[in-house]
Design an enzyme around this catalytic site. Structure first.
Site, PDB file in Angstrom:
ATOM      1  N   LYS A  85       0.817  -1.209   0.000  1.00 38.35           N
ATOM      2  CA  LYS A  85       0.000   0.000   0.000  1.00 38.35           C
ATOM      3  C   LYS A  85       0.855   1.266   0.000  1.00 38.35           C
ATOM      4  CE  LYS A  85      -4.315  -1.694   0.729  1.00 38.35           C
ATOM      5  NZ  LYS A  85      -5.562  -1.300   0.078  1.00 38.35           N
ATOM      6  N   ASP A 134      -8.520  -0.210   6.645  1.00 31.98           N
ATOM      7  CA  ASP A 134      -8.393  -1.354   7.539  1.00 31.98           C
ATOM      8  C   ASP A 134      -7.019  -1.371   8.183  1.00 31.98           C
ATOM      9  OD1 ASP A 134     -10.908  -2.810   7.133  1.00 31.98           O
ATOM     10  OD2 ASP A 134     -10.225  -3.038   5.079  1.00 31.98           O
TER      11      ASP A 134
END
Length: 415
Positions: A85, A134
């Site tokens: 990410k 998340d």
């Protein structure tokens, strides 16, 4: 053969829209690739600390399950953030700040160097980026905000662990915990951003919000390009026949599928998307033939994949580009985390987070099912690629799963 992860609860949905001979078309290019990808690659490769992550060879596991090879792209060390990410969220932050600076200053010649130098820090410090997460995407956005000089507010939902919350806060972000699931936190972040003048940097797209998620996925595609180069440079020089990719909203899967599809055309491998059975929005969308949402608490141990709504941009790539969709259960994923940590079958131990292993879990489960092996074209000549999308991003949880710390497993790997 004793199966490496026995008793997997597996669901399978073939994709009737899959077009194996289809060219990479304009609809897909409008989402990913082309000059937009070239811009992302050029910038990210110039970031301080950039280096390609390793491509691990799981030859022992491959022999055990009866395929020619399994390669594991290990994202656990990416920029020290522990996840792929880092490529997407931080890149999208830089693009958002540059767009806003260009509009305010009336200039079209600004670059990431202007952000890294702090030349416009007085202006960027008054800007705030935000998103729901998340864990891993929020960490990347917070890291990008710190690196490029703006404020950051990150939203997490009820079941995100305190360890992941602290990991985001260490980059200077304000973290807000909301009630409900991931999709509820996405809506809250968007509502507050509209009210307070913040810039949403989300990894999922929805009607009216498309450009920033494109930037996020272009960043992810750098990882796919690294893997493709590493495969070409490997001693055997063989491209994969199959790629198993974890789902979530679909951004990672779409970025990898798109890059291989654009670069290889008809020589591209088969792509199979794998999700938790408790959060299977892509699987259900494949069954319906259109994007559909799944509801409930989405409470899966694969926290980074606990998503109930499909990214519409990702669907533009995955609907024609993925051969099939699978779901696996939580216990099977935990068994795969332990399998990698233990270095079974003679492979070096690997630290993999619980969301990192969905693709590999789906692959191993499919190989144990004779009918599914045939349906997916898996045989003794198959060469499989999977993307280990995170390391131990929640160290306390990892230690509970494996029985020892990530540092101990890493020490075993180099012993």
């Amino acid at each position: 053969m004793n199966h490496p992860i026995p008793n997997v609860r597996l669901q399978y949905a073939p994709n009737p829209a899959f077009e194996p001979a289809a060219p990479y078309g304009k609809r897909q290019l409008d989402v990913l690739g082309g000059q937009a990808y070239a811009l992302a690659e050029a910038q990210i490769r110039r970031w301080p600390g950039y280096q390609p992550t390793p491509l691990r060879d799981l030859s022992g596991l491959a022999r055990a399950v009866g395929v020619a090879g399994i390669r594991y792209k290990d994202e656990g060390g990416r920029f020290g953030l522990g996840s792929f990410k880092a490529l997407g969220g931080a890149y999208a932050v830089s693009r958002q700040l540059l767009r806003e600076l260009a509009a305010r200053l009336g200039r079209d010649d600004l670059s990431v160097d202007d952000l890294l130098s702090g030349r416009y820090r007085e202006l960027t410090q008054a800007m705030t980026v935000t998103c729901a997460t998340d864990g891993n995407h929020g960490r990347s956005v917070a890291w990008g905000a710190q690196r490029f000089g703006c404020q950051c507010v990150i939203y997490i939902h009820a079941t995100v662990s305190e360890g992941r919350k602290r990991a985001i806060e260490q980059y200077g972000a304000q973290v807000v915990r909301t009630a409900g699931n991931y999709d509820d936190s996405v809506r809250q972040a968007a509502q507050d951003a509209a009210r307070l003048g913040r810039y949403v940097v989300s990894d999922t797209s929805y009607p009216g919000y498309m450009e920033v998620p494109k930037d996020v996925m272009q960043g992810y595609a750098v990882m796919a390009d690294e893997a493709l180069r590493q495969l070409r440079e490997a001693g055997d020089g063989e491209l994969p026949t199959h790629v198993f990719l974890q789902g979530g909203v679909g951004g990672l899967a779409a970025a990898v599928c798109a890059h291989f599809w654009e670069q290889l055309g008809e020589r591209r491998p088969r792509f199979i998307v794998v999700e938790p059975d408790k959060a299977a929005c892509l699987y259900e969308s494949a069954r319906a033939g259109k994007p559909v949402a799944v509801h409930g608490d989405l409470d899966t141990v694969m926290a980074g994949l606990a998503c109930g709504e499909v990214s519409l941009l990702a669907w533009e790539v995955l609907h024609p580009g993925a051969q099939a969709f699978l779901t696996v259960d939580d216990e099977a994923a935990l068994e795969t985390v332990r399998l990698l940590a233990d270095g079974k079958y003679g492979d070096a131990p690997i630290v993999a987070g619980e969301s990192a292993v969905a693709g590999l879990t789906g692959c191993l489960a499919a190989l144990a099912d004779p009918a599914l092996r045939d349906a997916l074209g898996l045989d003794a000549g198959s060469r499989v690629l999977v993307f280990g999308s995170e390391g131990a991003t929640d160290p306390e949880l990892y230690q509970r799963i494996v029985g020892r710390s990530a540092a101990e497993v890493q020490a075993e790997a180099v012993a």
